[in-house]
Design a protein around this motif. Structure first.
Motif, PDB file in Angstrom:
ATOM      1  N   ASP A 117       0.916  -1.185   0.063  1.00  0.00           N
ATOM      2  CA  ASP A 117      -0.028  -0.047  -0.096  1.00  0.00           C
ATOM      3  C   ASP A 117       0.934   1.351  -0.029  1.00  0.00           C
ATOM      4  N   ASP A 118       0.367   2.324  -0.091  1.00  0.00           N
ATOM      5  CA  ASP A 118       1.111   3.663  -0.036  1.00  0.00           C
ATOM      6  C   ASP A 118       2.104   3.839   0.923  1.00  0.00           C
ATOM      7  N   SER A 119       1.597   3.490   2.073  1.00  0.00           N
ATOM      8  CA  SER A 119       2.573   3.525   3.415  1.00  0.00           C
ATOM      9  C   SER A 119       3.752   2.888   3.235  1.00  0.00           C
ATOM     10  N   GLU A 120       3.493   1.423   2.922  1.00  0.00           N
ATOM     11  CA  GLU A 120       4.530   0.377   2.797  1.00  0.00           C
ATOM     12  C   GLU A 120       5.489   0.850   1.469  1.00  0.00           C
ATOM     13  N   GLU A 121       5.224   1.182   0.520  1.00  0.00           N
ATOM     14  CA  GLU A 121       5.775   1.815  -0.443  1.00  0.00           C
ATOM     15  C   GLU A 121       6.771   3.040  -0.038  1.00  0.00           C
ATOM     16  N   ASP A 122       6.247   3.755   0.703  1.00  0.00           N
ATOM     17  CA  ASP A 122       7.184   4.710   1.562  1.00  0.00           C
ATOM     18  C   ASP A 122       8.191   4.230   2.027  1.00  0.00           C
ATOM     19  N   CYS A 123       8.009   3.327   2.925  1.00  0.00           N
ATOM     20  CA  CYS A 123       8.832   2.667   4.022  1.00  0.00           C
ATOM     21  C   CYS A 123       9.779   1.937   3.125  1.00  0.00           C
ATOM     22  N   LEU A 124       9.655   1.382   2.228  1.00  0.00           N
ATOM     23  CA  LEU A 124      10.628   0.487   1.444  1.00  0.00           C
ATOM     24  C   LEU A 124      11.461   1.412   0.774  1.00  0.00           C
ATOM     25  N   HIS A 125      11.312   2.550   0.481  1.00  0.00           N
ATOM     26  CA  HIS A 125      12.161   3.471  -0.147  1.00  0.00           C
ATOM     27  C   HIS A 125      13.510   3.552   0.651  1.00  0.00           C
ATOM     28  N   HIS A 126      13.292   3.287   1.972  1.00  0.00           N
ATOM     29  CA  HIS A 126      14.360   3.419   2.914  1.00  0.00           C
ATOM     30  C   HIS A 126      15.312   1.764   3.068  1.00  0.00           C
ATOM     31  N   LEU A 127      14.877   1.022   2.121  1.00  0.00           N
ATOM     32  CA  LEU A 127      15.428  -0.579   1.889  1.00  0.00           C
ATOM     33  C   LEU A 127      16.601  -0.386   1.098  1.00  0.00           C
ATOM     34  N   THR A 128      17.942  -0.651   1.774  1.00  0.00           N
ATOM     35  CA  THR A 128      18.985  -0.335   1.158  1.00  0.00           C
ATOM     36  C   THR A 128      19.814  -1.689   0.757  1.00  0.00           C
ATOM     37  N   LYS A 185      18.698 -27.780   2.451  1.00  0.00           N
ATOM     38  CA  LYS A 185      17.472 -28.210   2.549  1.00  0.00           C
ATOM     39  C   LYS A 185      16.656 -27.954   3.672  1.00  0.00           C
ATOM     40  N   SER A 186      17.296 -27.530   4.700  1.00  0.00           N
ATOM     41  CA  SER A 186      16.634 -27.389   5.931  1.00  0.00           C
ATOM     42  C   SER A 186      16.036 -26.072   6.209  1.00  0.00           C
ATOM     43  N   GLY A 187      16.597 -25.052   5.551  1.00  0.00           N
ATOM     44  CA  GLY A 187      15.871 -23.704   5.444  1.00  0.00           C
ATOM     45  C   GLY A 187      16.819 -22.508   4.878  1.00  0.00           C
ATOM     46  N   TYR A 188      16.463 -21.197   5.061  1.00  0.00           N
ATOM     47  CA  TYR A 188      16.988 -20.252   4.596  1.00  0.00           C
ATOM     48  C   TYR A 188      16.443 -18.855   5.465  1.00  0.00           C
ATOM     49  N   TRP A 189      17.297 -17.849   5.305  1.00  0.00           N
ATOM     50  CA  TRP A 189      17.098 -16.616   5.841  1.00  0.00           C
ATOM     51  C   TRP A 189      16.665 -15.663   4.573  1.00  0.00           C
ATOM     52  N   ILE A 190      15.691 -14.626   4.788  1.00  0.00           N
ATOM     53  CA  ILE A 190      15.605 -13.699   3.886  1.00  0.00           C
ATOM     54  C   ILE A 190      15.700 -12.405   4.855  1.00  0.00           C
ATOM     55  N   LYS A 191      16.673 -11.392   4.539  1.00  0.00           N
ATOM     56  CA  LYS A 191      17.218 -10.387   5.280  1.00  0.00           C
ATOM     57  C   LYS A 191      16.831  -9.036   4.406  1.00  0.00           C
ATOM     58  N   PHE A 192      16.347  -7.911   5.365  1.00  0.00           N
ATOM     59  CA  PHE A 192      15.847  -6.674   4.652  1.00  0.00           C
ATOM     60  C   PHE A 192      16.662  -5.660   5.677  1.00  0.00           C
ATOM     61  N   TYR A 193      17.523  -4.921   4.781  1.00  0.00           N
ATOM     62  CA  TYR A 193      18.279  -3.716   5.551  1.00  0.00           C
ATOM     63  C   TYR A 193      17.805  -2.440   5.320  1.00  0.00           C
ATOM     64  N   PHE A 194      17.525  -1.721   6.431  1.00  0.00           N
ATOM     65  CA  PHE A 194      17.024  -0.300   6.154  1.00  0.00           C
ATOM     66  C   PHE A 194      18.013   0.792   6.759  1.00  0.00           C
ATOM     67  N   GLU A 195      17.708   1.928   6.071  1.00  0.00           N
ATOM     68  CA  GLU A 195      18.620   2.908   6.594  1.00  0.00           C
ATOM     69  C   GLU A 195      17.668   3.537   7.758  1.00  0.00           C
ATOM     70  N   GLU A 196      18.085   4.568   8.430  1.00  0.00           N
ATOM     71  CA  GLU A 196      17.247   5.275   9.479  1.00  0.00           C
ATOM     72  C   GLU A 196      15.900   5.731   8.743  1.00  0.00           C
ATOM     73  N   ASN A 197      14.620   5.381   9.288  1.00  0.00           N
ATOM     74  CA  ASN A 197      13.485   5.580   8.755  1.00  0.00           C
ATOM     75  C   ASN A 197      12.431   6.070   9.853  1.00  0.00           C
ATOM     76  N   PRO A 198      11.495   6.841   9.180  1.00  0.00           N
ATOM     77  CA  PRO A 198      10.526   7.316  10.212  1.00  0.00           C
ATOM     78  C   PRO A 198       9.460   6.349  10.809  1.00  0.00           C
ATOM     79  N   TYR A 199       9.764   5.084  10.537  1.00  0.00           N
ATOM     80  CA  TYR A 199       8.962   3.850  10.568  1.00  0.00           C
ATOM     81  C   TYR A 199       9.079   3.112  11.756  1.00  0.00           C
ATOM     82  N   PHE A 200      10.404   2.401  11.818  1.00  0.00           N
ATOM     83  CA  PHE A 200      10.813   1.512  12.869  1.00  0.00           C
ATOM     84  C   PHE A 200      12.199   1.780  13.198  1.00  0.00           C
ATOM     85  N   GLU A 201      12.736   1.344  14.299  1.00  0.00           N
ATOM     86  CA  GLU A 201      14.002   1.390  14.884  1.00  0.00           C
ATOM     87  C   GLU A 201      14.930   0.279  14.110  1.00  0.00           C
TER      88      GLU A 201
END
Length: 259
Positions: free
Chosen positions: A95-106, A117-133
């Motif tokens: 949605d619009d708010s999430e799109e704005d938030c993901l502009h901070h995804l680096t 076979k046992s699994g994996y991680w998906i990692k999202f790195y963010f710069e400082e943003n107004p949404y979360f710490e």
């Protein structure tokens, strides 16, 4: 795998089957088939082990190039949000708010467990943003157990920001509990059934493997330009109608002179 194979063999040719109504020739043939099947299952198990070793080898060969690619991507503003928004399966999540938030995804990173076979991680790195710490939020999948599970980083939302959740109001005006919505952060926090997590598979097996193809998706806006090009010769439907009227008038005048 060997456990699954043995259970299938019991079902396929158990001791009770040996005393069934088969004649001697058929019984002997079935026993020989069962022996062959055991050998096939053993070979399949060895093949899986060999394939796993090959996958592990090539994962190690790919890793430095994934790291190099991420380093280059870090110099391109909004690379990941652009690739996500251009992806036909992922763009519908935002949605619009999430799109704005993901502009901070680096940076985005997918890392398989050592045995793959046992699994994996998906990692999202963010710069400082107004949404979360959080600087990094991770979703972790454990698939090598009897009951697959997934875990998500607890997001430390800043005051007034809780994306990916909706509050519903009942008829009496009382608010019901917050429920995950069909959005990016709704998906991120949903750990009900990892085996039906299509979004994780899209990120892991498509977006992560080649994000450039989605970043470079051409802008398809302006499809109506062709309509304007069709009339570049200056003609239009009204011009054609007027020309038709003139021809009719000329024909009528010529008929009058002939009379």
């Amino acid at each position: 795998m060997s456990g699954d194979t043995s259970s299938r063999k019991v079902k396929r040719f158990s001791e009770s089957d040996r005393g069934s109504d088969f004649d001697a020739a058929t019984q002997k043939a079935l026993e020989e088939i069962d022996v062959c099947q055991n050998e096939i299952d053993n070979i399949n198990e060895k093949a899986s082990e060999e394939i796993l070793k090959v996958e592990q080898k090539y994962n190690q060969l790919r890793k430095p190039f994934f790291d190099k690619r991420n380093h280059i991507i870090s110099n391109i503003p909004n690379f990941w949000i652009t690739a996500i928004m251009n992806h036909p399966d992922l763009s519908a999540l935002l949605d619009d708010s999430e799109e704005d938030c993901l502009h901070h995804l680096t940076k985005l990173e997918v890392e398989e467990f050592e045995d793959i076979k046992s699994g994996y991680w998906i990692k999202f790195y963010f710069e400082e943003n107004p949404y979360f710490e959080n600087a990094v939020i991770t979703k972790e999948y454990h698939l090598g157990c009897a009951t697959p599970t997934s875990e998500s980083t607890q997001i430390i939302w800043k005051e007034g920001c809780t994306l990916g959740q909706i509050s519903e109001t009942s008829r009496g005006g009382r608010k019901r509990r917050h429920e995950p919505s069909k959005t990016f952060f709704g998906w991120f926090n949903d750990n009900i059934d990892p085996y039906t997590d299509d979004i994780a598979e899209v990120i892991k097996d498509d977006l992560w493997l080649n994000p450039l193809q989605y970043y470079l998706v051409p802008d398809v806006e302006g499809d109506g330009e062709n309509n304007g090009m069709e009339q570049d010769d200056g003609s239009s439907s009204s011009d054609i109608e007027e020309t038709g009227d003139d021809d009719e008038n000329k024909s009528a005048s010529q008929r009058g002179r002939s009379a």
